[in-house]
Design a protein around this motif. Structure first.
Motif, PDB file in Angstrom:
ATOM      1  N   CYS A   1       0.866  -1.184   0.000  1.00  0.00           N
ATOM      2  CA  CYS A   1       0.000   0.000   0.000  1.00  0.00           C
ATOM      3  C   CYS A   1       0.894   1.223   0.000  1.00  0.00           C
ATOM      4  O   CYS A   1       0.731   2.146   0.797  1.00  0.00           O
ATOM      5  CB  CYS A   1      -0.960   0.000   1.175  1.00  0.00           C
ATOM      6  SG  CYS A   1      -0.212  -0.503   2.698  1.00  0.00           S
TER       7      CYS A   1
ATOM      8  N   HIS B   1       0.058   4.822   0.334  1.00  0.00           N
ATOM      9  CA  HIS B   1      -0.361   5.307   1.652  1.00  0.00           C
ATOM     10  C   HIS B   1       0.681   4.990   2.707  1.00  0.00           C
ATOM     11  O   HIS B   1       0.361   4.541   3.804  1.00  0.00           O
ATOM     12  CB  HIS B   1      -1.732   4.736   2.024  1.00  0.00           C
ATOM     13  CG  HIS B   1      -2.834   5.248   1.159  1.00  0.00           C
ATOM     14  ND1 HIS B   1      -3.342   6.517   1.289  1.00  0.00           N
ATOM     15  CD2 HIS B   1      -3.500   4.682   0.120  1.00  0.00           C
ATOM     16  CE1 HIS B   1      -4.291   6.709   0.383  1.00  0.00           C
ATOM     17  NE2 HIS B   1      -4.402   5.613  -0.343  1.00  0.00           N
TER      18      HIS B   1
ATOM     19  N   THR C   1      -2.737   2.638   7.474  1.00  0.00           N
ATOM     20  CA  THR C   1      -1.934   3.341   6.473  1.00  0.00           C
ATOM     21  C   THR C   1      -1.802   4.818   6.811  1.00  0.00           C
ATOM     22  O   THR C   1      -2.525   5.325   7.675  1.00  0.00           O
ATOM     23  CB  THR C   1      -2.587   3.203   5.082  1.00  0.00           C
ATOM     24  OG1 THR C   1      -3.937   3.648   5.189  1.00  0.00           O
ATOM     25  CG2 THR C   1      -2.566   1.780   4.591  1.00  0.00           C
ATOM     26  N   ASP C   2      -0.882   5.479   6.102  1.00  0.00           N
ATOM     27  CA  ASP C   2      -0.592   6.897   6.354  1.00  0.00           C
ATOM     28  C   ASP C   2      -0.417   7.158   7.849  1.00  0.00           C
ATOM     29  O   ASP C   2      -0.951   8.129   8.401  1.00  0.00           O
ATOM     30  CB  ASP C   2      -1.724   7.797   5.812  1.00  0.00           C
ATOM     31  CG  ASP C   2      -1.853   7.700   4.296  1.00  0.00           C
ATOM     32  OD1 ASP C   2      -0.827   7.887   3.615  1.00  0.00           O
ATOM     33  OD2 ASP C   2      -2.958   7.413   3.803  1.00  0.00           O
TER      34      ASP C   2
ATOM     35  N   SER D   1       4.665   6.027  -5.974  1.00  0.00           N
ATOM     36  CA  SER D   1       4.784   6.292  -4.541  1.00  0.00           C
ATOM     37  C   SER D   1       6.033   7.114  -4.293  1.00  0.00           C
ATOM     38  O   SER D   1       6.879   7.251  -5.170  1.00  0.00           O
ATOM     39  CB  SER D   1       4.813   4.987  -3.745  1.00  0.00           C
ATOM     40  OG  SER D   1       5.987   4.262  -4.022  1.00  0.00           O
TER      41      SER D   1
END
Ligand SMILES: Cc1cc2nc3c(=O)[nH]c(=O)nc-3n(C[C@H](O)[C@H](O)[C@H](O)COP(=O)(O)O)c2cc1C
Ligand code: SF4
Lengths: 154, 424
Positions: free
Chosen positions: A124, A127, A139-140, B246
């Motif tokens: 992920c 995030h 996440t984050d 990302s």
């Protein structure tokens, strides 16, 4: 000795594979689900059940990083330490976790509440930084959120 | 701009159930394949569409299938496996497809199984994808209940059973032949080729392994034809591609776009460009095991051939952006730590070489590097390069290292001269 419910689940897996040793990873998963980790005694019991040597079972148990050969806490924290989380600052999170829990990677808190482990990319990356606690993905994640996040896991 | 793979994916909402999926045309391609097309015709269509495997290597999918023994003399058991192990650092595209539209994957797998006449299919899913596991389990149940799986699918002679298998960690499980060993209950070490899995794979039977995204393209090719699929692309590789970004960009994420859009468009338009105060220094275009590209390469097209021509690989199509505040030595050290840890230990150059590379980089990063270390690192990029190891893990690990030395060599030397990391 394997418990009856473990044997039942392993027997089901055996119906899906052409020979017994092919079910060994499933057997390890089943035992870990029941007991949280896989002890030497459990390795031997699986070996007997699948007509394998304990060494053969252990060579597989120790190969896969999510089979735990040592006891773990009630909750396992898997902190992603791969590249996107590196760029987005997982090290700051790790430092904060170390401070709050007073443990490093591979260790368990004395009250058996948390085990902290590094984990490869959790998938992920958009995030990042990310971590999993038991089956839950977070996440984050920011350092500020950590305390309230951990409170949910008693 | 058409985006067939993600048109029915709505982030934040649960995926379509079987009925909803059918109402937007789902499973029509299974019906068409098993009732109107021969397995050979399906193989042919997919080959003509120029669908290239989305797991990283970019091999023509229909061509890969064509090596499976067919006809009355072929073994009665054949396997089809979806590689949903997604563990390449920086890669998060299969998660989107698995969580966003599990029926699309199941449908693609049924058609692929029909094309090679496989009777058993597995989804090999990594442990961490808990939500996907739940959704795929439910999807498979629904497909059985509706007769898309099981005996005599839609009244045809074709039968297929499908199972979900969840792993217990290790990047190596994603390598095609190591995955087969893991499914057989062994350590995930790779197998020698030949024999190729198409002939002797899982439990010695003919087996096809494809990436999740590869299978998700298949229903659309069956429904709309090879020419349509090719027309989606800006390049000679057919179809759309799930691209991801990302790192310190304004809007990290994943998007389905025509195969062959430029890196500039992806980073600047879709990902919103760099966050304020950061400059783009390098990019790993397709996951951790691809060579760095730099801001000089922003106008290259993101398809298999163009990225190779620029000296890297499209890989998984999910890129990691390195900004100018991130130390390239620390960045590459993080990658090599991953590869050293995930090496299966089967062959010596990889098992012994990667930890050494990791230690050298750690020394340099901490100000203990020597000038000779650069030569040592160079030597490893040769010794662990293509042809010297059993599988592609070690050569893949060397790609970001060799290109980091090429493009950011000065950064390494500054560490050595100043005896510290200038970024800290
Ligand atoms: C170390 C290693 C890890 C890999 N991991 C994955 C993975 O997680 N998912 C995947 O689809 N392919 C992975 N691959 C590529 C597979 O070996 C294989 O080429 C691919 O699944 C074939 O599918 P495709 O033809 O549809 O691309 C990996 C390869 C290597 C060498
Ligand atoms: S290159 Fe590395 S991962 Fe691949 S077989 Fe050799 S030791 Fe295992």
């Amino acid at each position: 000795m394997l418990q009856e419910s473990e044997i039942l689940a392993i027997e089901h897996e055996l119906t899906l594979v052409p020979h017994k040793s092919a079910a060994v990873i499933e057997a390890l998963k089943i035992v870990q689900q029941h007991r949280g980790w896989v002890s030497d005694e459990a390795v031997a019991a699986i070996a007997t059940h699948l007509d394998m040597s304990p060494a053969a079972v252990d060579s597989i148990a120790t190969f896969y990083n999510l089979i735990f050969r040592k006891p773990v806490g009630r909750h396992v924290i898997l902190l992603c330490d791969s590249i996107s989380c590196y760029v987005m600052g997982y090290k700051t999170l790790y430092a904060a976790l170390q401070k709050q829990l007073n443990i490093r990677f591979g260790e368990t808190t004395p009250d058996q509440r948390f085990t902290l482990l590094p984990n490869a990319c959790l998938g992920c990356c958009d995030h990042a930084p990310a971590l999993m606690i038991d089956a839950n993905l977070h996440t984050d994640v920011t350092v500020e959120q950590l305390e309230t996040l951990l409170e949910k896991y008693v | 701009m058409e985006r067939p793979l993600t048109i029915n994916i709505h982030p934040g909402q649960p995926p379509l159930n079987l009925k909803e999926y059918e109402s937007v045309g789902g499973y029509a391609a299974v019906r068409k394949a098993v009732t109107n097309l021969t397995p050979q015709e399906v193989q042919q269509l997919v080959q003509e569409s120029n669908l290239k495997g989305r797991g990283g290597a970019g091999f023509n999918t229909g061509f890969k299938w064509s090596f499976v023994p067919m006809g009355p003399d072929a073994p009665t058991t054949k396997y089809l496996i979806a590689n949903a192990d997604e563990m390449e650092p920086g890669t998060f595209k299969d998660r989107l497809l698995l969580e966003g539209n599990p029926h699309q994957l199941i449908e693609g797998m049924i058609i692929a199984a029909y094309a090679i006449q496989a009777n058993i299919a597995y989804v090999f899913l990594r442990w961490a994808y808990k939500k996907a596991a739940e959704l795929i389990t439910k999807g498979i149940q629904e497909a059985y209940a509706k007769g898309y799986l099981g005996k005599n699918i839609l009244g045809s002679p074709f039968s297929l059973d499908m199972y979900l298998h969840t792993g217990v960690g290790r990047y190596m499980c994603g390598e095609e032949t190591a995955l087969l060993n893991a499914l057989e209950g062994k350590r995930a070490t790779p197998r020698a080729k030949p024999p190729f899995p198409q002939v002797s794979g899982l439990f010695g039977k003919p087996t096809i392994v494809n990436n999740v995204e590869t299978f998700c393209c298949v229903p659309h090719i069956i429904n709309n034809g090879a020419a349509w699929f090719k027309s989606l692309s800006y390049s000679e590789d057919g179809g759309t591609k799930l691209y991801g970004v990302s790192g310190k960009v304004k809007r990290p994420g994943a998007w389905e776009l025509p195969m062959g859009i430029t890196m500039r468009e992806l980073i600047e338009e879709h990902a919103g460009g760099m966050k304020n105060g950061y400059r783009l220094k390098g990019v790993l275009p397709g996951g951790a095991s691809t060579d760095f590209l730099t801001d000089k390469h922003l106008d290259i097209k993101l398809d298999f051939k163009s990225v190779s021509a620029a000296g890297s690989r499209l890989g998984t199509g999910t890129m990691i952006v390195m900004d100018d505040a991130t130390c390239p030595v620390g960045f590459v050290h993080n990658l090599q730590h991953f590869f050293a840890q995930e090496s299966c230990g089967w062959c010596t150059p990889c098992r012994e070489g990667l930890p050494w590379v990791e230690k050298i980089l750690w020394s340099i990063e901490n100000g203990n590097g020597r000038e000779e270390d650069m030569e040592l690192l160079q030597m490893h990029t040769r010794l662990l390069g293509p042809g010297n190891t059993f599988c592609a893990l070690a050569p893949g690990a060397m790609e970001p290292l060799q290109s980091a030395i090429k493009y950011f060599g000065d950064d390494f030397l500054t560490h050595i001269k100043e005896k510290k990391c200038p970024y800290q």
